[in-house]
Design a protein around this motif. Structure first.
Motif, PDB file in Angstrom:
ATOM      1  N   GLN A  58       0.690  -1.023  -0.109  1.00 40.11           N
ATOM      2  CA  GLN A  58       0.189   0.349   0.033  1.00 40.11           C
ATOM      3  C   GLN A  58       1.048   0.986   0.488  1.00 40.11           C
ATOM      4  N   ILE A 158      -2.722 -10.909   4.904  1.00 40.75           N
ATOM      5  CA  ILE A 158      -3.532 -10.744   4.007  1.00 40.75           C
ATOM      6  C   ILE A 158      -4.759 -10.684   4.282  1.00 40.75           C
ATOM      7  N   GLU A 159      -5.789 -10.871   4.591  1.00 42.05           N
ATOM      8  CA  GLU A 159      -6.903 -10.884   5.122  1.00 42.05           C
ATOM      9  C   GLU A 159      -7.332  -9.621   6.153  1.00 42.05           C
ATOM     10  N   ASN A 162      -6.723  -6.755   3.824  1.00 40.55           N
ATOM     11  CA  ASN A 162      -7.364  -6.751   2.290  1.00 40.55           C
ATOM     12  C   ASN A 162      -8.622  -5.932   3.107  1.00 40.55           C
ATOM     13  N   LYS A 163      -8.901  -5.871   4.310  1.00 43.25           N
ATOM     14  CA  LYS A 163      -9.919  -5.381   5.533  1.00 43.25           C
ATOM     15  C   LYS A 163      -9.259  -3.684   5.307  1.00 43.25           C
ATOM     16  N   TYR A 165      -7.313  -2.473   3.327  1.00 40.86           N
ATOM     17  CA  TYR A 165      -7.647  -1.964   1.800  1.00 40.86           C
ATOM     18  C   TYR A 165      -8.961  -1.171   1.674  1.00 40.86           C
ATOM     19  N   GLU A 166     -10.011  -1.934   1.731  1.00 35.74           N
ATOM     20  CA  GLU A 166     -11.073  -2.122   1.626  1.00 35.74           C
ATOM     21  C   GLU A 166     -11.259  -0.278   2.631  1.00 35.74           C
ATOM     22  N   GLN A 169      -9.687   3.089   1.355  1.00 32.73           N
ATOM     23  CA  GLN A 169      -9.981   2.895  -0.341  1.00 32.73           C
ATOM     24  C   GLN A 169     -11.181   3.966  -0.296  1.00 32.73           C
TER      25      GLN A 169
END
Length: 190
Positions: A58, A158-159, A162-163, A165-166, A169
Motif C-alpha cells: 500500500q 493478507i486478511e 484486505n480489510k 484496503y477496503e 479505499q
C-alpha cells in the motif's frame, strides 16, 4: 519505473503485456539484491534507485515522489524511513544513489538479501557512510505509527490487508507533505 521480479516469468510477462519495464539480471543470485539493483541501474542508466518491497503493497506514491524530491534537493546519497521506525510497518521506503549502492556493495558482505539492513540497524555503519563522504536523511513520522503493521508475510496478514484496503479505499484522503526538520539528517511528515 522498473520492476525487479525475483526470476518470476509470469510477473515479467505481466509487465511486458502492460508496458512496464522489468529486469532480472542473468548470472546474479536471486538473493543478492545489491547486485541485482546495481545491474538494473546499469542496464537502464539510472543514477538513483527507490526500493519498495513487494510486501509493502500500500505504498503511497506521493510519499515516494516527495522522498525523491527531498533526496534531490538535499543532495542526499541515501534516504529512508527505516533507521528509526516511526511509519506504519508496510510503508518501508529506501532510496539511494548508484554511487551509494556501490558503497553498500563493498561494505555489506552479509545480508545481501536485505540490502540496507546493516546500515539501518547500526549507527557505526552510518558513521562510516558519512566518514566516506556520503550524506543520508531519515524520514520521521511525528505520529509515530510504527506499532501498526500492514506488511504481508502470512495468511493472516493478507486478511488484515484486505480489510485495511477496503476501509481506506473509501476514505482515500491522499498523502501529507514531508518537511525538513531542524536537524540535517531527518525530515518529518506534517
Amino acid at each position: 519505473m522498473i520492476l525487479g521480479p525475483s526470476n518470476d516469468r509470469e510477473l515479467e510477462t505481466y509487465c511486458d503485456t502492460n508496458l512496464m519495464k522489468s529486469y532480472f539480471p542473468p548470472f546474479v543470485k536471486e538473493s543478492d539484491l545489491i547486485l541485482r539493483y546495481l545491474a538494473s541501474a546499469h542496464k537502464f542508466d539510472a543514477t538513483r534507485i527507490v526500493r519498495i518491497t513487494s510486501d509493502c503493497w500500500q505504498m503511497n506514491p506521493e510519499l515516494i515522489a516527495e522522498c525523491v524530491q527531498m533526496m534531490l534537493a538535499e543532495k542526499a546519497d541515501y534516504i529512508c524511513n527505516t533507521c528509526h521506525r516511526s511509519f506504519i510497518e508496510g510503508l518501508d521506503l529506501q532510496a539511494c544513489t548508484v554511487r551509494a549502492l556501490r558503497w553498500f556493495d563493498k561494505n555489506q558482505t552479509e545480508q545481501r538479501e536485505h540490502p540496507f539492513i546493516e546500515f539501518d540497524n547500526n549507527e557505526n555503519v552510518r558513521k562510516k557512510f558519512e566518514k566516506d563522504g556520503f550524506k543520508y536523511i531519515e524520514l520521521i513520522n511525528p505520529k509515530a505509527e510504527w506499532t501498526i503493521r500492514t506488511s504481508i508475510d502470512t495468511k493472516e496478514d493478507i486478511e488484515r490487508a484486505n480489510k485495511i484496503y477496503e476501509r481506506f479505499q473509501k476514505q482515500s484522503e491522499g498523502g501529507k507533505g514531508l518537511v525538513r526538520s531542524n536537524e540535517n539528517k531527518s525530515a518529518q511528515i506534517t
